[in-house]
Motif scaffolding. Structure first.
Motif, PDB file in Angstrom:
ATOM      1  N   THR A  32     -11.002   1.756 -12.835  1.00 54.98           N
ATOM      2  CA  THR A  32     -10.508   1.495 -14.056  1.00 54.98           C
ATOM      3  C   THR A  32      -9.769   0.035 -13.612  1.00 54.98           C
ATOM      4  N   LYS A  33      -9.768  -0.699 -14.362  1.00 55.12           N
ATOM      5  CA  LYS A  33      -9.053  -2.124 -13.998  1.00 55.12           C
ATOM      6  C   LYS A  33      -7.652  -1.949 -13.403  1.00 55.12           C
ATOM      7  N   ARG A  34      -6.987  -1.125 -13.944  1.00 53.05           N
ATOM      8  CA  ARG A  34      -5.449  -1.011 -13.635  1.00 53.05           C
ATOM      9  C   ARG A  34      -5.507  -0.508 -12.118  1.00 53.05           C
ATOM     10  N   THR A  35      -6.155   0.490 -11.667  1.00 48.30           N
ATOM     11  CA  THR A  35      -6.304   1.020 -10.356  1.00 48.30           C
ATOM     12  C   THR A  35      -7.073   0.315  -9.587  1.00 48.30           C
ATOM     13  N   HIS A  36      -8.304  -0.256  -9.975  1.00 42.36           N
ATOM     14  CA  HIS A  36      -9.224  -1.011  -8.829  1.00 42.36           C
ATOM     15  C   HIS A  36      -9.571  -2.510  -9.231  1.00 42.36           C
ATOM     16  N   GLY A  37      -8.863  -2.941 -10.244  1.00 47.88           N
ATOM     17  CA  GLY A  37      -8.941  -4.317 -10.641  1.00 47.88           C
ATOM     18  C   GLY A  37      -8.398  -5.340  -9.605  1.00 47.88           C
ATOM     19  N   GLN A  38      -7.386  -5.060  -9.012  1.00 51.35           N
ATOM     20  CA  GLN A  38      -6.587  -6.003  -8.252  1.00 51.35           C
ATOM     21  C   GLN A  38      -7.648  -5.779  -6.644  1.00 51.35           C
ATOM     22  N   LEU A  39      -7.870  -4.744  -6.371  1.00 49.22           N
ATOM     23  CA  LEU A  39      -8.630  -4.345  -5.090  1.00 49.22           C
ATOM     24  C   LEU A  39      -9.928  -5.361  -5.098  1.00 49.22           C
ATOM     25  N   CYS A  40     -10.675  -5.137  -6.365  1.00 47.20           N
ATOM     26  CA  CYS A  40     -11.706  -6.080  -6.281  1.00 47.20           C
ATOM     27  C   CYS A  40     -11.626  -7.599  -6.410  1.00 47.20           C
ATOM     28  N   GLN A  41     -10.604  -8.242  -7.072  1.00 50.29           N
ATOM     29  CA  GLN A  41     -10.135  -9.466  -6.942  1.00 50.29           C
ATOM     30  C   GLN A  41     -10.023  -9.874  -5.651  1.00 50.29           C
ATOM     31  N   MET A  42      -9.201  -9.114  -4.759  1.00 48.20           N
ATOM     32  CA  MET A  42      -9.037  -9.293  -3.362  1.00 48.20           C
ATOM     33  C   MET A  42     -10.235  -9.285  -2.504  1.00 48.20           C
ATOM     34  N   LEU A  43     -11.016  -8.566  -2.719  1.00 43.86           N
ATOM     35  CA  LEU A  43     -12.310  -8.335  -2.035  1.00 43.86           C
ATOM     36  C   LEU A  43     -13.148  -9.573  -2.456  1.00 43.86           C
ATOM     37  N   GLN A  44     -13.339 -10.017  -3.709  1.00 51.27           N
ATOM     38  CA  GLN A  44     -14.096 -11.220  -3.843  1.00 51.27           C
ATOM     39  C   GLN A  44     -13.597 -12.374  -3.534  1.00 51.27           C
ATOM     40  N   ALA A  45     -12.394 -12.637  -3.481  1.00 49.87           N
ATOM     41  CA  ALA A  45     -11.799 -14.018  -3.018  1.00 49.87           C
ATOM     42  C   ALA A  45     -12.195 -14.308  -1.498  1.00 49.87           C
ATOM     43  N   ARG A  46     -12.336 -15.600  -1.611  1.00 50.40           N
ATOM     44  CA  ARG A  46     -12.991 -16.053  -0.086  1.00 50.40           C
ATOM     45  C   ARG A  46     -11.879 -16.227   0.848  1.00 50.40           C
ATOM     46  N   THR A  47     -10.700 -16.094   0.600  1.00 46.37           N
ATOM     47  CA  THR A  47      -9.571 -15.937   1.455  1.00 46.37           C
ATOM     48  C   THR A  47      -8.563 -15.066   1.214  1.00 46.37           C
ATOM     49  N   PRO A  48      -7.944 -14.393   2.075  1.00 45.83           N
ATOM     50  CA  PRO A  48      -7.957 -14.620   3.471  1.00 45.83           C
ATOM     51  C   PRO A  48      -9.529 -14.115   4.143  1.00 45.83           C
ATOM     52  N   LYS A  49      -9.900 -14.464   5.144  1.00 49.38           N
ATOM     53  CA  LYS A  49     -11.252 -14.441   5.534  1.00 49.38           C
ATOM     54  C   LYS A  49     -11.159 -12.870   6.281  1.00 49.38           C
ATOM     55  N   SER A  50     -10.214 -12.723   6.959  1.00 49.29           N
ATOM     56  CA  SER A  50     -10.274 -10.971   7.293  1.00 49.29           C
ATOM     57  C   SER A  50      -9.235 -10.497   6.541  1.00 49.29           C
ATOM     58  N   LYS A  51      -9.822  -9.024   6.093  1.00 48.09           N
ATOM     59  CA  LYS A  51      -9.164  -8.094   5.209  1.00 48.09           C
ATOM     60  C   LYS A  51      -8.960  -6.735   5.491  1.00 48.09           C
TER      61      LYS A  51
END
Length: 169
Positions: A32-51
């Motif tokens: 769901t966007k509510r639960t997983h949307g922010q995680l997906c945005q963080m993962l696909q962001a190029r920064t920070p390099k390590s997550k």
């Protein structure tokens, strides 16, 4: 899909939106966007390099952070070299098997073409047919704690569940 233009739009969405790829193309329907949307945005962001992702069991962290993310990066850049590392090699090779299943699906082949190659499509490594450079590392490589990877060069290293009672002692 009704026509080539529609297919190209869906392909572009899959290459630019990890959530869309995971839910609508790879079939993780419980996202769901509510639960997983922010995680997906963080993962696909190029920064920070390590997550570092810490989520409870059953929250799709491996489905998103390992399987979907690895496929996402490979369809963006077919020359990428991704190491999938886990405590046990068996776990990493299971991720490779899941990735292989997605890449062989009718929808993925329709959108991106045939991924399978004759030379490197094994239990522990996959090199996709879209690759344009001759590289010694595969697109996806499975590994486990203690495995030697000297001389290997990976663009992305995904470590999943490295810590357990047996290796913490």
């Amino acid at each position: 899909m009704q026509n080539n233009l529609e297919r190209e739009f869906i392909k572009l969405d899959a290459q630019s939106d990890l959530f869309f790829l995971a839910k609508d193309i790879l079939g993780y329907r419980d996202l769901t966007k509510r639960t997983h949307g922010q995680l997906c945005q963080m993962l696909q962001a190029r920064t920070p390099k390590s997550k570092l992702i810490v989520c409870p069991r059953g929250s799709f962290k491996s489905s998103l952070g390992v399987v979907s993310f690895a496929i996402f990066r490979a369809i963006q850049n077919p020359n990428v070299r991704i190491l999938i590392d886990s405590e046990l090699y068996t776990n990493s090779s299971n991720f490779i098997r899941e990735i292989r299943g997605h890449l062989e699906s009718k929808l993925m082949v329709l959108l991106f073409g045939e991924f399978k190659t004759k030379i490197d499509w094994t239990q522990g490594t996959l090199t996709i047919a879209q690759r344009t450079r001759n590289l010694k590392e595969s697109t996806f490589t499975a590994s486990g704690i203690g495995a030697e990877k000297t001389g290997q060069h990976y663009d992305i290293i995904i470590a999943d569940d490295l810590n357990s009672p047996s290796n913490s002692q």
